[in-house]
Design a protein around this motif. Structure first.
Motif, PDB file in Angstrom:
ATOM      1  N   ALA A  92      44.592  21.626 -17.812  1.00 41.23           N
ATOM      2  CA  ALA A  92      44.856  22.952 -17.248  1.00 41.23           C
ATOM      3  C   ALA A  92      44.739  22.936 -15.732  1.00 41.23           C
ATOM      4  CB  ALA A  92      43.872  23.976 -17.843  1.00 41.23           C
ATOM      5  N   SER A  93      43.704  22.256 -15.211  1.00 37.50           N
ATOM      6  CA  SER A  93      43.525  22.186 -13.760  1.00 37.50           C
ATOM      7  C   SER A  93      44.689  21.448 -13.103  1.00 37.50           C
ATOM      8  CB  SER A  93      42.210  21.488 -13.422  1.00 37.50           C
ATOM      9  OG  SER A  93      41.118  22.176 -13.974  1.00 37.50           O
ATOM     10  N   ALA A  94      45.089  20.315 -13.709  1.00 36.14           N
ATOM     11  CA  ALA A  94      46.192  19.540 -13.134  1.00 36.14           C
ATOM     12  C   ALA A  94      47.487  20.341 -13.149  1.00 36.14           C
ATOM     13  CB  ALA A  94      46.355  18.236 -13.909  1.00 36.14           C
ATOM     14  N   LYS A  95      47.763  21.015 -14.274  1.00 36.26           N
ATOM     15  CA  LYS A  95      48.997  21.795 -14.363  1.00 36.26           C
ATOM     16  C   LYS A  95      48.981  22.936 -13.356  1.00 36.26           C
ATOM     17  CE  LYS A  95      50.488  22.583 -18.492  1.00 36.26           C
ATOM     18  NZ  LYS A  95      50.639  23.147 -19.853  1.00 36.26           N
ATOM     19  N   ALA A  96      47.843  23.641 -13.264  1.00 36.42           N
ATOM     20  CA  ALA A  96      47.750  24.748 -12.313  1.00 36.42           C
ATOM     21  C   ALA A  96      47.891  24.255 -10.881  1.00 36.42           C
ATOM     22  CB  ALA A  96      46.416  25.479 -12.494  1.00 36.42           C
ATOM     23  N   ALA A  97      47.268  23.104 -10.574  1.00 42.05           N
ATOM     24  CA  ALA A  97      47.353  22.578  -9.209  1.00 42.05           C
ATOM     25  C   ALA A  97      48.789  22.189  -8.865  1.00 42.05           C
ATOM     26  CB  ALA A  97      46.422  21.375  -9.058  1.00 42.05           C
ATOM     27  N   ILE A  98      49.470  21.507  -9.793  1.00 46.54           N
ATOM     28  CA  ILE A  98      50.839  21.069  -9.530  1.00 46.54           C
ATOM     29  C   ILE A  98      51.767  22.265  -9.349  1.00 46.54           C
ATOM     30  CG2 ILE A  98      52.827  19.888 -10.541  1.00 46.54           C
ATOM     31  CD1 ILE A  98      50.823  17.959 -11.855  1.00 46.54           C
ATOM     32  N   VAL A  99      51.687  23.216 -10.271  1.00 46.99           N
ATOM     33  CA  VAL A  99      52.562  24.391 -10.192  1.00 46.99           C
ATOM     34  C   VAL A  99      52.253  25.215  -8.952  1.00 46.99           C
ATOM     35  CG1 VAL A  99      53.189  26.562 -11.322  1.00 46.99           C
ATOM     36  CG2 VAL A  99      52.935  24.487 -12.674  1.00 46.99           C
ATOM     37  N   THR A 104      53.776  26.989  -3.597  1.00 49.71           N
ATOM     38  CA  THR A 104      53.382  27.226  -2.204  1.00 49.71           C
ATOM     39  C   THR A 104      54.269  26.448  -1.242  1.00 49.71           C
ATOM     40  OG1 THR A 104      51.085  27.580  -2.896  1.00 49.71           O
ATOM     41  CG2 THR A 104      51.478  27.096  -0.577  1.00 49.71           C
ATOM     42  N   ALA A 105      54.521  25.170  -1.570  1.00 58.38           N
ATOM     43  CA  ALA A 105      55.389  24.353  -0.721  1.00 58.38           C
ATOM     44  C   ALA A 105      56.803  24.925  -0.677  1.00 58.38           C
ATOM     45  CB  ALA A 105      55.411  22.920  -1.237  1.00 58.38           C
ATOM     46  N   GLY A 498      48.669  34.676   2.746  1.00 62.00           N
ATOM     47  CA  GLY A 498      48.213  35.303   1.511  1.00 62.00           C
ATOM     48  C   GLY A 498      49.125  35.012   0.338  1.00 62.00           C
ATOM     49  N   ILE A 499      50.435  35.061   0.558  1.00 63.11           N
ATOM     50  CA  ILE A 499      51.381  34.765  -0.522  1.00 63.11           C
ATOM     51  C   ILE A 499      51.234  33.313  -0.971  1.00 63.11           C
ATOM     52  CG2 ILE A 499      53.835  34.542  -1.088  1.00 63.11           C
ATOM     53  CD1 ILE A 499      54.368  36.964   0.661  1.00 63.11           C
ATOM     54  N   GLY A 500      51.056  32.406   0.001  1.00 65.01           N
ATOM     55  CA  GLY A 500      50.852  31.004  -0.366  1.00 65.01           C
ATOM     56  C   GLY A 500      49.622  30.808  -1.235  1.00 65.01           C
ATOM     57  N   ALA A 501      48.532  31.496  -0.906  1.00 65.44           N
ATOM     58  CA  ALA A 501      47.316  31.402  -1.722  1.00 65.44           C
ATOM     59  C   ALA A 501      47.501  32.052  -3.084  1.00 65.44           C
ATOM     60  CB  ALA A 501      46.152  32.053  -0.984  1.00 65.44           C
ATOM     61  N   LEU A 502      48.244  33.152  -3.144  1.00 62.87           N
ATOM     62  CA  LEU A 502      48.451  33.850  -4.413  1.00 62.87           C
ATOM     63  C   LEU A 502      49.210  32.979  -5.409  1.00 62.87           C
ATOM     64  CD1 LEU A 502      49.282  37.486  -3.243  1.00 62.87           C
ATOM     65  CD2 LEU A 502      47.153  36.626  -4.207  1.00 62.87           C
ATOM     66  N   PHE A 503      50.122  32.139  -4.941  1.00 64.12           N
ATOM     67  CA  PHE A 503      50.826  31.240  -5.845  1.00 64.12           C
ATOM     68  C   PHE A 503      49.840  30.321  -6.568  1.00 64.12           C
ATOM     69  CE2 PHE A 503      54.785  31.847  -3.158  1.00 64.12           C
ATOM     70  CZ  PHE A 503      55.482  32.506  -4.153  1.00 64.12           C
ATOM     71  N   ILE A 504      48.928  29.730  -5.809  1.00 62.53           N
ATOM     72  CA  ILE A 504      47.952  28.809  -6.400  1.00 62.53           C
ATOM     73  C   ILE A 504      47.040  29.546  -7.374  1.00 62.53           C
ATOM     74  CG2 ILE A 504      46.042  27.250  -5.900  1.00 62.53           C
ATOM     75  CD1 ILE A 504      47.325  26.710  -3.190  1.00 62.53           C
ATOM     76  N   LEU A 505      46.549  30.717  -6.978  1.00 62.18           N
ATOM     77  CA  LEU A 505      45.615  31.460  -7.821  1.00 62.18           C
ATOM     78  C   LEU A 505      46.293  31.994  -9.074  1.00 62.18           C
ATOM     79  CD1 LEU A 505      43.662  33.367  -5.054  1.00 62.18           C
ATOM     80  CD2 LEU A 505      43.040  31.270  -6.236  1.00 62.18           C
ATOM     81  N   THR A 506      47.534  32.432  -8.955  1.00 58.72           N
ATOM     82  CA  THR A 506      48.255  32.902 -10.137  1.00 58.72           C
ATOM     83  C   THR A 506      48.451  31.763 -11.130  1.00 58.72           C
ATOM     84  OG1 THR A 506      49.413  34.542  -8.786  1.00 58.72           O
ATOM     85  CG2 THR A 506      50.356  34.038 -10.945  1.00 58.72           C
ATOM     86  N   ALA A 507      48.747  30.566 -10.620  1.00 59.68           N
ATOM     87  CA  ALA A 507      48.880  29.408 -11.505  1.00 59.68           C
ATOM     88  C   ALA A 507      47.557  29.099 -12.204  1.00 59.68           C
ATOM     89  CB  ALA A 507      49.354  28.198 -10.704  1.00 59.68           C
ATOM     90  N   ALA A 509      45.230  31.310 -12.929  1.00 60.37           N
ATOM     91  CA  ALA A 509      44.989  32.375 -13.896  1.00 60.37           C
ATOM     92  C   ALA A 509      45.856  32.219 -15.140  1.00 60.37           C
ATOM     93  CB  ALA A 509      45.246  33.736 -13.240  1.00 60.37           C
ATOM     94  N   VAL A 510      47.095  31.730 -14.963  1.00 58.21           N
ATOM     95  CA  VAL A 510      48.025  31.627 -16.093  1.00 58.21           C
ATOM     96  C   VAL A 510      47.744  30.383 -16.925  1.00 58.21           C
ATOM     97  CG1 VAL A 510      50.448  31.311 -16.733  1.00 58.21           C
ATOM     98  CG2 VAL A 510      49.830  32.955 -14.955  1.00 58.21           C
ATOM     99  N   PHE A 511      47.558  29.231 -16.267  1.00 59.75           N
ATOM    100  CA  PHE A 511      47.440  27.973 -16.988  1.00 59.75           C
ATOM    101  C   PHE A 511      45.996  27.574 -17.280  1.00 59.75           C
ATOM    102  CE2 PHE A 511      51.485  27.550 -14.630  1.00 59.75           C
ATOM    103  CZ  PHE A 511      52.331  27.387 -15.714  1.00 59.75           C
ATOM    104  N   GLY A 512      45.042  28.132 -16.561  1.00 64.30           N
ATOM    105  CA  GLY A 512      43.661  27.728 -16.741  1.00 64.30           C
ATOM    106  C   GLY A 512      43.011  28.378 -17.946  1.00 64.30           C
TER     107      GLY A 512
END
Length: 572
Positions: A92-99, A104-105, A498-507, A509-512
């Protein structure tokens, strides 16, 4: 002793070293052939290798440690994570980090085009540098450690956004000087805010490493690594890559040729946010009251890390309702246990219970829900829970005080006090939300709170750095007007970061899983609150406090006159 044994031939009983406890030999390992004769094993430590089962290795370690200690041993902490839960958490962590990082990129590339693509490449280098540092230190990445890297990724993105936004401003003011000049000025003008935000974060990380223990110390270690890696990524790698291509492309492709839609909209309308400064402060007071009401009426659901006790999580083949699960545990003799269910998972939180009690609970659940697999078992002694809670609060308080002292010295005491007020609001919002939602307050939550404070402090540093810069050039202007312009000028950076951070956090929340989801929820709430508090609490607070300050406005930075060249410059 090992030096003398090493002089005997391999296989000779005299080459063995006996470990004796209560006149019984508990182990007699042979000295390894690599040990030189009469030199022995240096360093005061050694290891025993062989064909051991995990139980045999643990029993031997306990016997050796027990024989070396003149006092009885008390078990203060025990953590067991099942292979299924561990694998699921890693996946879950790996998938969330990658997505999250990929989104963000992609966002950075869409907004800043070619320079954004180069910044995304630099972010990849940040990941490699951070991973290499972890491997070199032999560190273990935990969920609080993941929080440190999330904050560091945000700081790396923020540094790039700051540079690119300042470069856009420079190019918009003087397009005739070209993109290279604008980019150089962008790096130069953004350095002050980047340096201040990184110093405050490193200061906090160092104090957490020194004062805290357990997961909070791990957060400090990974945060320090991540901040240094993000600084190298943004200010060295991104700069080197952009310098290579910036003179060979046009303004449109570069991403620096336009000021952006947000900046253009604000420049056209120029809203006066500080006109209602006291209204915003009153609203912040109402938010504090609402958060405090949740703390007093619902209270905080402290986890076993801070209270002591045992939490066991089971995976079951069949699903049962929360009421049925609570009744099963109650009938097993644990009426005060807190029982929660989520899908096929049942978690039981109790006080200090033995392994036999855990087995009895497991048997009772198995009789009702089918096949049961233990996924997690954490036992925290009351003394360790109190120690973790005390160390965490001390480390958090000292780190926060050090950051704010730095802000007061680096800027003005009014700016530092306004930042304190805004941080109080940010922290109260997150605490109040978790109290109203009944979410657990544990090491994961503490890592999230530290990350929120880091984001919030960085945001205030950027705003106040721009206030100082504008005020130095407009010393006779109204301070409220200067603050308003500084906030409007930093809004594009705030929105994009903020939008860049929200992408990571949303991932996350969804995959974790549940822990990652709670962590992401706390950060989402905190980052939104921290962003708003910079404009509507820190800004108006500084305006009100500046009425009591007798310190004059800052002076413009001294511009060094270019040295006069003597001679023709010819080299003979």
């Amino acid at each position: 002793m090992t030096g003398a044994a090493a002089c005997e031939p391999a296989g000779d009983p005299r080459r063995r070293v006996a470990i004796v406890l209560d006149d019984e030999i508990i182990s007699s390992p042979q000295v390894d052939p690599s040990v030189p004769c009469r030199t022995g094993i240096p360093g005061g430590s050694t290891q025993i290798s062989g064909s051991f089962t995990p139980e045999e290795a643990r029993d031997l370690a306990v016997l050796i440690k027990g024989g070396a200690l003149p006092v009885p041993l008390d078990l203060v902490e025990q953590r067991t994570v099942g292979p299924t839960l561990g694998a699921e958490a890693i996946e879950a962590s790996a998938k969330a980090a990658i997505v999250g990082v990929a989104l963000t990129a992609l966002f950075v590339v869409v907004v800043y085009r070619l320079v954004g693509l180069l910044a995304a490449i630099a972010l990849g280098a940040y990941g490699l540098i951070s991973y290499a540092a972890l491997v070199a230190l032999g560190a273990t990445l935990t969920l609080p450690g993941l929080a440190g890297f999330v904050l560091a990724i945000g700081m790396a993105v923020d540094a790039n956004v700051l540079v690119f936004e300042r470069a856009r401003e420079e190019y918009g003011q003087a397009p005739g000087r070209g993109l290279r000049y604008a980019l150089d000025r962008g790096f130069k003008n953004a350095w002050s805010a980047i340096a201040d935000s990184n110093i405050t974060t490193l200061l906090a990380a160092g104090l957490l490493i020194w004062l805290a223990s357990g997961p909070v110390k791990g957060f400090g270690v990974t945060l320090a690594i991540g901040v240094l890696a993000s600084l190298v990524s943004a200010m060295l790698i991104t700069r080197a890559l952009t310098q290579v291509v910036i003179g060979r492309i046009g303004p449109r492709i570069s991403g620096l040729g336009s000021t952006g839609r947000v900046r253009a909209w604000l420049a056209a309308r120029k809203p006066d946010l500080m006109a209602g400064g006291r209204v915003w402060l009153a609203i912040a007071g109402v938010v504090l009251v609402a958060a405090s009401a949740g703390l007093f009426t619902r209270g905080l659901n402290f986890g076993v890390e801070f209270t002591g006790g045992r939490i066991v999580e089971y995976a079951t083949s069949g699903q049962v309702s929360p009421d049925v699960a609570r009744q099963v545990v109650r009938d097993a003799g644990f009426g005060s246990a807190v029982v929660q269910t989520s899908g096929d998972a049942i978690s039981v939180r109790t006080g200090q219970i033995s392994a036999e009690d855990v087995a009895r609970i497991e048997s009772a659940i198995e009789a009702k829900a089918g096949e049961v697999t233990k996924r997690r078992d954490e036992l925290i002694g009351p003394s360790l829970g109190a120690e973790l809670r005390r160390d965490a609060l001390i480390a958090l308080g000292v780190a926060l005080a050090a950051q704010l002292l730095y802000l007061a010295i680096r800027f003005r005491w009014t700016f530092g006090a306004a930042a304190v007020l805004a941080l109080v609001v940010d922290g109260a919002v997150v605490l109040g939300a978790f109290a109203w939602l009944g979410k657990p307050v544990d090491g994961v939550f503490l890592a999230a709170m530290l990350t929120v404070i880091g984001y919030s402090v960085n945001d205030k540093v950027v705003v106040f750095d721009r206030v100082r810069e504008l005020w130095a050039g407009r010393r006779t202007a109204r301070f409220a007007e200067v603050v308003n312009d500084a906030i409007l000028q930093t809004v594009p950076r705030t929105v994009n970061t903020g939008i860049g951070a929200l992408f990571i956090l949303t991932a996350l929340a969804v995959f974790g899983g549940d822990s990652l989801r709670d962590f992401a929820i706390a950060l989402l709430i905190g980052i939104v609150a921290g962003t708003l508090s910079s404009a509507f609490v820190a800004g108006p607070g500084a305006v009100e406090l500046e009425r009591f300050s007798r310190r004059p406005p800052p002076r413009p930075a001294d511009r060094r006159a270019p040295r006069r060249r003597e001679g023709s410059g010819a080299v003979v």
